[in-house]
Design an enzyme around this catalytic site. Sequence first.
Site, short mmCIF file in Angstrom:
data_model
loop_
_atom_site.label_atom_id
_atom_site.label_comp_id
_atom_site.label_asym_id
_atom_site.label_seq_id
_atom_site.Cartn_x
_atom_site.Cartn_y
_atom_site.Cartn_z
N LYS A 31 6.52 45.32 -3.35
CA LYS A 31 6.15 46.07 -4.38
C LYS A 31 5.91 45.63 -6.17
O LYS A 31 6.40 44.69 -6.06
CB LYS A 31 6.92 47.65 -4.78
CG LYS A 31 6.69 48.69 -3.38
CD LYS A 31 7.70 49.79 -3.39
CE LYS A 31 7.75 50.96 -2.14
NZ LYS A 31 8.46 52.09 -1.89
N TYR A 71 -0.29 55.56 1.21
CA TYR A 71 0.58 57.02 0.57
C TYR A 71 -0.11 58.37 1.30
O TYR A 71 1.06 59.53 1.03
CB TYR A 71 1.94 56.62 0.34
CG TYR A 71 2.83 55.71 -0.48
CD1 TYR A 71 3.68 55.17 0.80
CD2 TYR A 71 2.11 54.75 -1.48
CE1 TYR A 71 4.66 54.33 0.50
CE2 TYR A 71 3.43 53.71 -1.32
CZ TYR A 71 4.48 53.52 -0.60
OH TYR A 71 5.56 52.62 -1.31
N ASN A 134 12.22 50.56 -5.20
CA ASN A 134 13.02 50.43 -4.29
C ASN A 134 12.07 49.16 -3.47
O ASN A 134 12.71 48.68 -2.96
CB ASN A 134 13.44 51.04 -3.06
CG ASN A 134 11.94 51.92 -2.71
OD1 ASN A 134 11.21 51.65 -2.94
ND2 ASN A 134 12.37 52.85 -1.44
N HIS A 137 8.11 47.76 0.59
CA HIS A 137 7.55 48.99 1.88
C HIS A 137 7.74 47.79 3.23
O HIS A 137 7.07 46.98 3.61
CB HIS A 137 6.37 49.13 1.46
CG HIS A 137 5.74 49.71 2.59
ND1 HIS A 137 5.55 50.83 2.70
CD2 HIS A 137 4.48 48.96 3.64
CE1 HIS A 137 5.86 51.37 4.27
NE2 HIS A 137 4.73 50.93 4.36
N GLU A 148 -1.39 51.07 8.44
CA GLU A 148 -1.22 50.44 7.58
C GLU A 148 -2.31 48.75 6.93
O GLU A 148 -2.70 47.93 6.51
CB GLU A 148 -0.14 49.88 6.85
CG GLU A 148 0.62 51.41 6.33
CD GLU A 148 2.29 51.06 6.80
OE1 GLU A 148 2.64 50.15 6.76
OE2 GLU A 148 2.39 52.45 6.32
P1 IDP Z 1 9.75 54.24 2.95
O1 IDP Z 1 9.71 53.31 1.96
O2 IDP Z 1 11.21 53.49 3.23
O3 IDP Z 1 9.36 54.01 4.23
P2 IDP Z 1 9.13 57.00 2.55
O4 IDP Z 1 10.31 58.15 3.05
O5 IDP Z 1 7.88 56.48 3.17
O6 IDP Z 1 10.20 55.78 2.32
O7 IDP Z 1 8.53 56.85 1.02
C1 IDP Z 1 8.05 56.17 0.60
C2 IDP Z 1 8.25 55.92 -0.67
O8 IDP Z 1 8.36 56.65 -2.33
C3 IDP Z 1 9.49 55.53 -1.18
O9 IDP Z 1 10.07 53.79 -0.73
C4 IDP Z 1 9.78 55.41 -2.64
O10 IDP Z 1 9.80 54.35 -3.34
C5 IDP Z 1 9.17 56.84 -3.04
N1 IDP Z 1 9.85 57.96 -2.53
C6 IDP Z 1 10.70 58.69 -1.66
N2 IDP Z 1 11.17 59.55 -2.00
C7 IDP Z 1 11.41 59.06 -3.11
C8 IDP Z 1 12.44 60.29 -4.56
O11 IDP Z 1 12.69 61.71 -4.01
N3 IDP Z 1 11.45 60.34 -5.13
C9 IDP Z 1 11.09 59.66 -6.05
N4 IDP Z 1 10.24 59.07 -5.48
C10 IDP Z 1 9.96 58.03 -3.77
MG MG Z 2 7.49 55.40 4.50
#
Ligand code: IDP
Ligand code: MG
Length: 171
Positions: A31, A71, A134, A137, A148
């Site tokens: 990212k 997303y 984080n 992805h 994807e």
């Molecule tokens: P993942 O990236 O581990 O698959 P997902 O639940 O699919 O996690 O969420 C996609 C992305 O959305 C996460 O990597 C994170 O950057 C963001 N995200 C998920 N939950 C939150 C939240 O509660 N607050 C802010 N950003 C979030």
């Molecule tokens: Mg995800």
Amino acid sequence: MFTCQDATLTTNIHKEFFYLMNQERTFIAIKPDGVQRGLISEIIGRFEKKGFKLVALKQLIPSIQLAQQHYGVHKDRPFFSDLVDFISSGPVIAMVWEGPNVIVSARKLIGATKPVDSEPGTIRGDYAIDIGRNIIHGSDGEDTAKFEINLWFKENELCDWNTADCEWRVE
Ligand code: IDP
Ligand code: MG
């Protein structure tokens, strides 16, 4: 297409069947925060050292539309709009990696979504402190991976190739 060219594999039908059944591809993206922080080589190195094979890679600034599609599953979540804006805010490294069980294995290398829950030794566990930053992805299942990969890459951007040392990676 996914076969290792090694003669010992191709002459053993059981081994080859097992090998083909376990081949997978997954979509991985560094990212904008991972790119800005200079973590590209560190992240790619972890997948390379694990033994997976890179079959596609490009750098791009995703459009808002691409980020929304990527997303789409989160479109009703409160963080969706910020997430889409963030992903399209700067360069992303989009990749496809291939190998046995690569989808689950990549998720383990990446670590939990919330950096507070991601174990040291994982990418997020080592390099992230905030869920909204984080850095990486990874597809979360077979259907998501197919969706994807097709969303981010054209068929002719994927390379079918064999590593020279494939028999040292997979029995
Ligand atoms: P993942 O990236 O581990 O698959 P997902 O639940 O699919 O996690 O969420 C996609 C992305 O959305 C996460 O990597 C994170 O950057 C963001 N995200 C998920 N939950 C939150 C939240 O509660 N607050 C802010 N950003 C979030
Ligand atoms: Mg995800």
